[in-house]
Write an enzyme that holds these catalytic residues in place. Sequence first.
Site: not given
Ligand SMILES: *Cc1c(COP(=O)(O)O)cnc(C)c1O
Length: 372
Positions: A35, A133, A162, A221, A265, A312-314
């Site tokens: 992601k 969530r 999660h 994950r 700046y 700065c920005m850049d």
């Molecule tokens: C982003 C995410 C992960 C990974 O989390 P990390 O802390 O980067 O290992 C696993 N499961 C879900 C549902 C997530 O949104």
Amino acid sequence: MRATRAIIHLEHFKKNLEAIRQKIGPHPFICLPVKADAYGHGAVRIAIAALQMGVKYLAVASVQEGIELRQAGIVAPILLFSLPIPEEIPDLVRYRLTPLVSDGEFCDEFARHVATTGECRPVHLKIDTGMGRIGCQTQEAPSLVQRIHATGVLRLEGTATHFAVADSLLPEDIQYTQKQIRAFKEAIERIRDRGYDPGILHAANSGAVVLHEEAYFDMVRPGLLAYGYPPIKERAGSVPVRPVMELQSRVVFIKRVPQGTSISYGRTWQAPQDTTIITIPVGYADGLVRGLSGKFSVFIRGALYPQVGRICMDQCMVDVGPKATIQRWDVVSIFGGPLPCPSAADLAEQLGTIPYEITCGINKRVPRVYVE
Ligand SMILES: *Cc1c(COP(=O)(O)O)cnc(C)c1O
């Protein structure tokens, strides 16, 4: 190509995946979260490298991210971690993304679209065991599984939860994660008691991979770990990983300045002595957060030099001292380079944030350069 670039060290990425595999043992699959453009590292290239390394699943946050992978020719299963809105469901079906189902309304709406294809499609049940969530309540899980089956076109391929504090060593946080694991197991038992197969069980993010072996189940994950940051500093040795992203730039200007010269700046910094100031073409528009002004050092020719004055920005400036041996066009590592170069985690600490926000924040304008 411009001087400022994000070097993506694929060899570190592959070693990190090996370290994760070492830690989890042979059984669990790895689902790699890609992601947010693989946490800023470039989703397509990272996904391809991961699949070559034996990763079985990918995960994205938005339907658009899934489409990008499919259009690049990736056919591996892709989990969608966040909930889509109804208008996105046709693409979810078209591009064969696997959604997490948290409620009956989404289940039925998704099934209605799947039915038009004449196929059966996999979904994963998401149970909220304490993250607060998305996800159904633990006690709702069996009836939601029943509803998934009742559609006739959806197949329960997996069941997930999660964690909220899996990356914390505080005793109350460890207990909280253990409570989440128990709630997950209870929900799975209830699903089985009703005669359903919950499929692939998965829960562990990076924190849980390091700290909670009981949470490995059938699939893990880990995102952060794969990209090279230990989720728990005190346990950095348990899964040895190295940063995958190195933000580099070049010295584009050098000048000698007398003591008292103000830089950038707001004139927040004045040279305490006669010195040499270099300019590097990287700024907050690249993701080098302005709040880091004067709070970090860059790595040039094996040594560290303090960034001075406002970012700065850049562009931003660095004091390389009165006897500098730095040359124009030298390579500058801003984070993720060889030690003692700071990592994104060090910069994050300065800012009171987490390394995810640093690597995800490196702007599109910074080209990603992949090295094997
Ligand atoms: C982003 C995410 C992960 C990974 O989390 P990390 O802390 O980067 O290992 C696993 N499961 C879900 C549902 C997530 O949104």
